[in-house]
Design a protein around this motif. Sequence first.
Motif, PDB file in Angstrom:
ATOM      1  N   LEU A 253      16.167  23.687  28.309  1.00  0.00           N
ATOM      2  CA  LEU A 253      17.221  22.746  28.681  1.00  0.00           C
ATOM      3  C   LEU A 253      18.586  23.258  28.212  1.00  0.00           C
ATOM      4  O   LEU A 253      18.837  23.365  27.006  1.00  0.00           O
ATOM      5  CB  LEU A 253      16.935  21.370  28.079  1.00  0.00           C
ATOM      6  CG  LEU A 253      15.722  20.655  28.678  1.00  0.00           C
ATOM      7  CD1 LEU A 253      15.341  19.433  27.845  1.00  0.00           C
ATOM      8  CD2 LEU A 253      15.987  20.245  30.121  1.00  0.00           C
ATOM      9  N   PRO A 254      19.486  23.568  29.136  1.00  0.00           N
ATOM     10  CA  PRO A 254      20.773  24.180  28.765  1.00  0.00           C
ATOM     11  C   PRO A 254      21.653  23.303  27.890  1.00  0.00           C
ATOM     12  O   PRO A 254      22.438  23.817  27.091  1.00  0.00           O
ATOM     13  CB  PRO A 254      21.444  24.434  30.123  1.00  0.00           C
ATOM     14  CG  PRO A 254      20.330  24.448  31.120  1.00  0.00           C
ATOM     15  CD  PRO A 254      19.312  23.489  30.594  1.00  0.00           C
ATOM     16  N   ARG A 255      21.525  21.985  28.006  1.00  0.00           N
ATOM     17  CA  ARG A 255      22.411  21.092  27.264  1.00  0.00           C
ATOM     18  C   ARG A 255      21.643  20.308  26.197  1.00  0.00           C
ATOM     19  O   ARG A 255      21.898  19.137  25.961  1.00  0.00           O
ATOM     20  CB  ARG A 255      23.130  20.134  28.222  1.00  0.00           C
ATOM     21  CG  ARG A 255      24.023  20.848  29.232  1.00  0.00           C
ATOM     22  CD  ARG A 255      24.758  19.845  30.111  1.00  0.00           C
ATOM     23  NE  ARG A 255      25.643  18.981  29.329  1.00  0.00           N
ATOM     24  CZ  ARG A 255      26.296  17.929  29.831  1.00  0.00           C
ATOM     25  NH1 ARG A 255      26.142  17.615  31.105  1.00  0.00           N
ATOM     26  NH2 ARG A 255      27.074  17.201  29.059  1.00  0.00           N
ATOM     27  N   ALA A 256      20.736  21.000  25.532  1.00  0.00           N
ATOM     28  CA  ALA A 256      19.875  20.330  24.557  1.00  0.00           C
ATOM     29  C   ALA A 256      20.464  20.382  23.151  1.00  0.00           C
ATOM     30  O   ALA A 256      21.007  21.399  22.723  1.00  0.00           O
ATOM     31  CB  ALA A 256      18.492  20.964  24.560  1.00  0.00           C
ATOM     32  N   GLU A 257      20.322  19.260  22.441  1.00  0.00           N
ATOM     33  CA  GLU A 257      20.516  19.208  21.000  1.00  0.00           C
ATOM     34  C   GLU A 257      19.131  19.099  20.375  1.00  0.00           C
ATOM     35  O   GLU A 257      18.300  18.326  20.838  1.00  0.00           O
ATOM     36  CB  GLU A 257      21.361  17.997  20.601  1.00  0.00           C
ATOM     37  CG  GLU A 257      22.760  17.980  21.170  1.00  0.00           C
ATOM     38  CD  GLU A 257      23.520  16.719  20.783  1.00  0.00           C
ATOM     39  OE1 GLU A 257      23.163  16.117  19.728  1.00  0.00           O
ATOM     40  OE2 GLU A 257      24.438  16.328  21.512  1.00  0.00           O
ATOM     41  N   PHE A 258      18.882  19.865  19.329  1.00  0.00           N
ATOM     42  CA  PHE A 258      17.579  19.860  18.669  1.00  0.00           C
ATOM     43  C   PHE A 258      17.759  19.320  17.259  1.00  0.00           C
ATOM     44  O   PHE A 258      18.482  19.898  16.447  1.00  0.00           O
ATOM     45  CB  PHE A 258      16.998  21.274  18.638  1.00  0.00           C
ATOM     46  CG  PHE A 258      15.546  21.330  18.238  1.00  0.00           C
ATOM     47  CD1 PHE A 258      14.552  21.296  19.199  1.00  0.00           C
ATOM     48  CD2 PHE A 258      15.182  21.434  16.907  1.00  0.00           C
ATOM     49  CE1 PHE A 258      13.211  21.357  18.843  1.00  0.00           C
ATOM     50  CE2 PHE A 258      13.850  21.488  16.537  1.00  0.00           C
ATOM     51  CZ  PHE A 258      12.855  21.448  17.514  1.00  0.00           C
ATOM     52  N   TRP A 259      17.113  18.186  16.990  1.00  0.00           N
ATOM     53  CA  TRP A 259      17.181  17.609  15.638  1.00  0.00           C
ATOM     54  C   TRP A 259      16.055  18.208  14.821  1.00  0.00           C
ATOM     55  O   TRP A 259      14.919  17.755  14.871  1.00  0.00           O
ATOM     56  CB  TRP A 259      17.073  16.097  15.711  1.00  0.00           C
ATOM     57  CG  TRP A 259      17.459  15.410  14.433  1.00  0.00           C
ATOM     58  CD1 TRP A 259      18.466  15.758  13.588  1.00  0.00           C
ATOM     59  CD2 TRP A 259      16.835  14.255  13.871  1.00  0.00           C
ATOM     60  NE1 TRP A 259      18.514  14.893  12.521  1.00  0.00           N
ATOM     61  CE2 TRP A 259      17.529  13.957  12.670  1.00  0.00           C
ATOM     62  CE3 TRP A 259      15.769  13.434  14.257  1.00  0.00           C
ATOM     63  CZ2 TRP A 259      17.175  12.889  11.850  1.00  0.00           C
ATOM     64  CZ3 TRP A 259      15.420  12.364  13.448  1.00  0.00           C
ATOM     65  CH2 TRP A 259      16.117  12.091  12.254  1.00  0.00           C
ATOM     66  N   ASP A 260      16.375  19.222  14.064  1.00  0.00           N
ATOM     67  CA  ASP A 260      15.362  20.019  13.366  1.00  0.00           C
ATOM     68  C   ASP A 260      15.024  19.365  12.025  1.00  0.00           C
ATOM     69  O   ASP A 260      15.407  19.845  10.952  1.00  0.00           O
ATOM     70  CB  ASP A 260      15.877  21.444  13.161  1.00  0.00           C
ATOM     71  CG  ASP A 260      14.768  22.390  12.738  1.00  0.00           C
ATOM     72  OD1 ASP A 260      13.590  21.977  12.762  1.00  0.00           O
ATOM     73  OD2 ASP A 260      15.081  23.560  12.404  1.00  0.00           O
ATOM     74  N   VAL A 261      14.270  18.262  12.111  1.00  0.00           N
ATOM     75  CA  VAL A 261      13.907  17.494  10.920  1.00  0.00           C
ATOM     76  C   VAL A 261      12.402  17.267  10.934  1.00  0.00           C
ATOM     77  O   VAL A 261      11.849  16.821  11.950  1.00  0.00           O
ATOM     78  CB  VAL A 261      14.644  16.138  10.897  1.00  0.00           C
ATOM     79  CG1 VAL A 261      14.168  15.273   9.745  1.00  0.00           C
ATOM     80  CG2 VAL A 261      16.148  16.356  10.807  1.00  0.00           C
ATOM     81  N   PRO A 262      11.684  17.578   9.839  1.00  0.00           N
ATOM     82  CA  PRO A 262      10.239  17.322   9.803  1.00  0.00           C
ATOM     83  C   PRO A 262       9.927  15.853  10.031  1.00  0.00           C
ATOM     84  O   PRO A 262      10.741  14.976   9.718  1.00  0.00           O
ATOM     85  CB  PRO A 262       9.838  17.767   8.389  1.00  0.00           C
ATOM     86  CG  PRO A 262      10.933  18.670   7.935  1.00  0.00           C
ATOM     87  CD  PRO A 262      12.182  18.194   8.599  1.00  0.00           C
ATOM     88  N   VAL A 263       8.736  15.575  10.545  1.00  0.00           N
ATOM     89  CA  VAL A 263       8.341  14.204  10.845  1.00  0.00           C
ATOM     90  C   VAL A 263       8.435  13.319   9.602  1.00  0.00           C
ATOM     91  O   VAL A 263       8.864  12.161   9.683  1.00  0.00           O
ATOM     92  CB  VAL A 263       6.910  14.178  11.425  1.00  0.00           C
ATOM     93  CG1 VAL A 263       6.392  12.750  11.523  1.00  0.00           C
ATOM     94  CG2 VAL A 263       6.884  14.853  12.792  1.00  0.00           C
TER      95      VAL A 263
END
Length: 282
Positions: A253-263
Amino acid sequence: MPTTVLDGIATRYEVAGSGPPLLMFSPGGFDSTLESWRTVGIYRRLRMLDHLTEQYTCVTFDRRESGESGGRLERISWPHYVRQGVALLDHLGFQQAYLMGGCVGCSTVAAVAVAHPERTLGMVLYSPAGGVKYRMKQHARFLTHLAYAEEHGLAQVVALARGTLAGFSADPRVGPWASVLRRDPEFAARYAATDPARYRLLAGGTARLLFDRDTVPGPEPEDLLTLDVPALIVPGQDDSHAPSAARYLQECLPRAEFWDVPVAEQTEATAPERVLRFLGGA
């Protein structure tokens, strides 16, 4: 709760809150009901729906063949789920909406955005279902169900489904149409009378169409790669919500933000705020 007919299928839905529309595709696999946002796994802990309704008009519904919605005996693919969701937007008079999916609902959200980008303001993909073990688990469920139907017959499948509250995920023998068998006697009669060879094609074809890859099922990667819709991706972390599935969506997805937080660090104090912050800027 209100019910309307969408794509020829009775659909139970609920509208809560106020603000811009947010169409929510429930978690829960083949038991994807509107209650799942309050009762299933991490969503119960996060109280996500309670927070979202403070700023958005949240539309939740029972996916076809789930909860109190109806169904149709056919070879089901992702476009069938897309049609149900878009028809609900039409029924409510929303030309555009934000979309949010939990678990397997993420696949339908992505498929809606690909099919109708002009109607999608942004999408939240929370704990997307996918991964090698997820695909294997889904195919194993269908194999178990088809083996039971082959040995005992479809009339016995109906009897079994009506004698338990278990869904397809908990007891694969009842099959993916279990909730409709319980609620609709006419559907159950047609189901029991279906030619076994035809049924094998419909059920087996559904498994092949829905779970055809070792990552997030749904739209093709080439379609995701050209999709100009903002997205927030929040990873899961188990056999059905592999971290690799979330990373796949990030890659596509070109316009993705990834919230890199463990569950474990996705809490009621942090997760709803992050989702709301994304929706406010999408």
